[in-house]
Scaffold this motif. Structure first.
Motif, PDB file in Angstrom:
ATOM      1  N   ASN A 129     -27.103  74.025  -4.757  1.00  0.00           N
ATOM      2  CA  ASN A 129     -26.561  74.491  -3.470  1.00  0.00           C
ATOM      3  C   ASN A 129     -25.390  75.457  -3.621  1.00  0.00           C
ATOM      4  O   ASN A 129     -24.852  75.935  -2.622  1.00  0.00           O
ATOM      5  N   SER A 148     -25.953  79.141  -2.103  1.00  0.00           N
ATOM      6  CA  SER A 148     -25.951  79.196  -0.638  1.00  0.00           C
ATOM      7  C   SER A 148     -24.569  78.879  -0.086  1.00  0.00           C
ATOM      8  O   SER A 148     -24.150  79.462   0.924  1.00  0.00           O
ATOM      9  N   TRP A 149     -23.837  77.972  -0.756  1.00  0.00           N
ATOM     10  CA  TRP A 149     -22.487  77.646  -0.305  1.00  0.00           C
ATOM     11  C   TRP A 149     -21.587  78.877  -0.338  1.00  0.00           C
ATOM     12  O   TRP A 149     -20.871  79.177   0.620  1.00  0.00           O
ATOM     13  N   ASP A 173     -30.294  81.240  -5.284  1.00  0.00           N
ATOM     14  CA  ASP A 173     -31.132  80.523  -4.327  1.00  0.00           C
ATOM     15  C   ASP A 173     -32.556  80.652  -4.831  1.00  0.00           C
ATOM     16  O   ASP A 173     -33.237  81.646  -4.586  1.00  0.00           O
TER      17      ASP A 173
END
Length: 962
Positions: free
Chosen positions: A88, A91-92, A198
């Motif tokens: 993640n 995307s964070w 991603d």
């Protein structure tokens, strides 16, 4: 003047809060020492002194292991990836607010095999830079992609089946399945290596949306007249059955050709030669070629207009030969006979000469001027076959010579070559036959082996030929100047790579973009059944692009032509039955070269393209040419060109040599070979510490070195974490101005360190980062800082905090570099060096040190570290690591006889050289008469079994009975 300088130094020190009464540690102010009092230590059954004071000592405490091995290492790495949310992270960071974006455009690896160390080198190198930019607070744009089309995938997908009996759609389905499998394996490996991305939003060149963006580039370039169809010589691979571009070639420097010297009898002597030399008997033009099979396609013989030529007579048989004067000596050596010149003239005087073809009766070939003729090899007269040479074709275009192809797609002579040659392979038995024909006609002078560089198909590893074919081309000649101009604004690392890129652009006059395969993006062209005229314009391409976006490029074969052609075009073009769809696909370099259009939407240019040096003639160039053609600018602001991964012996990796290093084996180990599991960190460290601007060696030596380096780093981190146990930065941190000078000095060194590593990361030089890090840890931390402050952090209940780092990159401050600080600490260190050199191999804590400095700037600086004349706990005493330090203006006269004396000088340079002084100092070293404190182990106690004054205070205030 001296007093003025001292005052200036004192004023400078005062500005940054340097007062010795602020003697607390990094985290809390020092506890005032109580009056000295002695206490006996219980040494009975109640426990030893060590046990009695254990609770009063700050022993390091941490769960951080110094090293992990085997399966525990692998399990822990996977746990970290899971617990820390590696999946993640990308995307964070895309969702957080950031003032700047950093875009690293991923060059697509080829989807035709398992992940290898070349992938690891490239992907980890990119990830290091991306994580650096993320830590700096930038929003990273990084979309991984794959190059999915092309012959190698098609061949591997079909295997032994071949193409026979399979429709284009069946071939494409098998190729897609093969590519998808390779992508899945590579993607899983990239994720295991910790690459931040991603992974659910990658780009693939077989996606309909990508293909549509690619066709948009094709449309714009075609509308500008940059894409055209022509019949001209191109590199052709008989082993692949397709045209190739320059970027798809590998040059084999050890290729062996059957080179020949052959004669072409002059049947019409050049008029100017006849006029000047009178009537000559029969003269033959002597030529040399490494490709005898091209002789049947000869249309002319070229000469250099400004060179000198001679008619020479052989001493052994009186034959007259025409050769360049500059090549006469080497030709004589080759023939093994003397050559007598019977006439010399310039090349321009050869105009009008005509020769008889040596293997085709009644065929005549002219002598023609050409600038590509050189004197490096041969005879200075060049056999010219326009169908099988790029320079030859240029001559044919200028003089309107025929360009007749007598070689088919399989590399065999066609029927047009004559019954003796028909169906023979030109590179094998066809060459044999041509040489035999030359011998029969008396034209063969000599045959020899020639070892030279020759183009091979980079996929099949077999030789290619040059043959004319009707193909689609990009006119790169008209783009070169614009591309070179755009490159001037691009930063290239290393700088030498820019020269290579410019040189390749200079050599490239056109780019063949059509391929005779099924697995690729169809060239959106229709052909008239009778005339063969192509039907392609902005309306047809736009329509097909939208169909590809919606349905994918399989629809080129699935849909009827009346659906593929827009109605408005059909109304003007005539009956749909008059047209057939084209069967060629686009070169995969055009596929990947258009990636900027599909992936960088909304981004003007990528901040960086990062690939291996083979992409200088590949993706870097195709991306540049397409972007310049469409947008008049480069798609990248900077290029990083890295080397290849090679074996530890410096060899190119190959299965036949058995030196291939599998990254999966590096991480997970291999029982059969005895290789231990190194884990992903070692693989990443190997990339980080390598000199990526040259070839990068990998093997057990390099991997073990990386593992040892990580262990040393972990050891340092374990020490630091252990001593920070329980530390609360919100309540225990202090302002840098309140710190000891040595702590402030470490902030000064840390600032320099942070600037060095920031600069190195910005240059993609992670290897320099590693070297700077290791030097900082070894020299500045372990050998210097930790050894000095160990007493304070362990025995005196003072933690140490090196730097206040909030989330992100190191936030160094310019206030950490304070006037006088560096000179004060380094001056003390110079004195300490003199002290330690006086007691080699001895424990400094067992000695008292007297430092004598006449009133001067150096004295003022040392006094800022110890205001009182004598101290066991001052900052100066801590720096010296001595039992006691006496600071005076001159050595006492009553020194004991066993005192060790030494002296030295220290240059002080303050205020940019305004304050400059070369000061001297003397030292005296004597053994301490104090006893060893059972708690802190320093020689500062009044008697044996008694705590020193400092420890008495700490123990009593901590609530322990002495």
């Amino acid at each position: 003047m001296l007093l003025c300088r001292v005052s200036a130094a004192s004023h400078a020190l005062a500005r940054w809060g340097g007062r010795s009464h602020r003697a607390g540690g990094l985290l809390r102010r020092a506890i005032p020492f109580s009056s000295s009092r002695c206490c006996a230590v219980d040494s009975g059954e109640g426990g030893s002194a060590k046990g009695q004071y254990r609770d009063t000592v700050l022993l390091p405490r941490t769960d951080f292991p110094m090293k992990l091995t085997g399966q525990k290492l692998l399990d822990r790495e996977l746990e970290i990836q899971q617990e820390c949310g590696f999946a993640n992270l990308y995307s964070w960071q895309r969702e957080r607010k950031a003032k700047k974006e950093f875009c690293l455009h991923d060059g697509p690896p080829y989807a035709n095999g398992d992940p290898h160390v070349g992938h690891a080198l490239n992907k980890i190198l990119k990830d290091i830079r991306n994580r650096f930019e993320m830590l700096r607070g930038r929003q990273v744009h990084y979309v991984p992609g794959w190059d999915c089309h092309g012959l190698p995938i098609e061949l591997k997908a079909l295997g032994e089946l071949g193409r026979s009996g399979l429709s284009p759609l069946q071939i494409r389905q098998k190729a897609r399945e093969y590519a998808e499998g390779a992508i899945a394996r590579q993607k899983a490996a990239f994720q295991r290596w910790g690459v931040m991305a991603d992974w659910d939003q990658c780009y693939y060149t077989y996606d309909g949306a990508y293909e549509a963006a690619q066709l948009k580039v094709f449309k714009i370039m075609h509308s500008k007249g940059l894409i055209y169809q022509d019949y001209k010589p191109i590199f052709w691979s008989p082993s692949s059955g397709t045209a190739l571009a320059e970027a798809e070639l590998e040059y084999n420097p050890e290729h062996v050709s059957r080179a020949i010297y052959s004669t072409f009898p002059l049947i019409t002597l050049p008029p100017k030669v006849v006029t000047e030399r009178g009537k000559l008997s029969t003269v033959s033009v002597l030529v040399w070629t490494t490709q005898p099979w091209t002789i049947p396609a000869n249309q002319a013989i070229c000469y250099m207009p400004n060179a000198q030529y001679s008619i020479v007579k052989r001493a052994d048989n009186s034959q007259l030969l025409l050769v360049a004067m500059e090549r006469t000596a080497s030709v004589a050596a080759m023939l093994g006979t003397e050559l007598e010149s019977v006439g010399t003239f310039t090349g321009s005087q050869l105009e009008g000469g005509v020769c008889k073809h040596p293997t085709i009766p009644d065929k005549e070939v002219p002598l023609l001027p050409a600038n590509h003729v050189t004197m490096a090899k041969g005879t200075g007269l060049v056999h010219t076959a326009p169908a099988h040479g790029m320079d030859d074709y240029s001559v044919a275009s200028h003089f309107k010579l025929p360009v007749e192809c007598i070689v088919d797609e399989d590399g065999k002579f066609t029927e047009a070559a004559g019954p003796e040659l028909h169906n023979l392979s030109v590179m094998k038995e066809g060459t044999d036959k041509v040489i035999s024909m030359l011998k029969e006609s008396g034209a063969l002078v000599k045959e020899e082996q020639c070892i030279h560089s020759y183009p091979y198909d980079w996929r099949t590893k077999l030789p290619v030929i040059i043959r004319p074919s009707k193909q689609w081309f990009i006119n790169t000649a008209s783009l070169k100047d614009k591309a070179k101009e755009a490159l001037q604004n691009v930063r290239v690392l290393p700088e030498s790579a820019k020269g290579n890129l410019l040189a390749m652009l200079d050599r490239r006059t056109y780019w063949c973009i059509s391929r005779q395969r099924s697995w690729g993006v169809p060239i959106p062209v229709f052909y008239h059944r009778d005339t063969g005229e192509p039907l392609v314009n902005k309306h047809t391409v736009s329509h097909i692009a939208e169909l590809f976006r919606e349905k994918g490029s399989d629809c080129w074969w699935e849909l009827p032509i009346e659906t593929l052609l827009p109605p408005e075009v059909l109304q003007k073009a005539g009956p749909v039955t008059d047209y057939v769809r084209g069967e060629d696909v686009l070169d995969i370099w055009f596929d990947s070269g258009a990636s900027w259009a599909a992936v960088l939407e909304g981004t003007s240019e990528a901040d960086a393209y990062v690939e291996g040096k083979d992409q200088i003639g590949g993706w870097f160039q195709s991306s540049l040419l397409t972007s310049v053609a469409v947008r008049k600018k480069a798609p990248y602001k900077s290029l990083l060109v890295h080397g290849f991964a090679i074996s530890e012996r410096g060899e190119k990796m190959s299965k036949s040599l058995g030196n291939v290093v599998d990254p999966d084996t590096v991480i997970n180990g291999e029982k059969d070979s005895g290789l231990p599991p190194y884990g992903a960190d070692v693989l990443r460290w190997w990339v980080a510490e390598s000199n990526i601007f040259s070839e990068v060696q990998i093997g057990p030596t390099a991997l073990n070195s990386a593992k040892d380096s990580i262990s040393k780093l972990r050891n340092t981190l374990k020490f630091m974490l252990g001593n920070l146990h329980g530390f609360d930065p919100l309540t225990q941190a202090v302002d840098p101005k309140e710190m000891h000078y040595i702590d402030q000095y470490m902030l000064h060194l840390l600032r320099e360190y942070s600037m060095k590593v920031t600069d190195a990361y910005s240059e993609f030089d992670a290897g320099r980062v590693i070297r700077v890090l290791q030097a900082f840890i070894t020299r500045d931390l372990s050998s210097f800082y930790f050894s000095i402050i160990k007493d304070r952090i362990l025995w005196a209940e003072d933690h140490v905090k090196l730097v206040d780092v909030s989330t992100g990159w190191i936030k160094s401050s310019s206030v950490w570099r304070r006037p006088g600080l560096e000179e004060a600490v380094e001056g003390a260190c110079a004195i300490r060096d003199a002290f330690l050199s006086s007691i080699p191999g001895k424990n400094a804590a067992q000695y008292n040190l007297t430092i004598a400095i006449e009133p001067s700037l150096l004295f003022e600086l040392m006094e800022s570290l110890q205001e009182e004349p004598s101290s066991t706990s001052s900052q100066l005493a801590e720096l010296m690591m001595a039992a006691r330090v006496n600071l005076t203006s001159q050595l006492p006269r009553d020194l004991p006889s066993d005192a060790l004396l030494n002296h030295g000088t220290f240059l002080i340079n303050l205020e940019g050289g305004v304050i400059r002084e070369d000061s001297t100092y003397d030292i005296a070293v004597v053994p301490s008469s104090a006893a060893r404190c059972p708690r802190c182990r320093r020689y500062t106690a009044e008697a044996a079994d008694c705590l020193c004054p400092r420890c008495q205070t700490v123990v009593s205030q901590a609530g322990h009975a002495p």
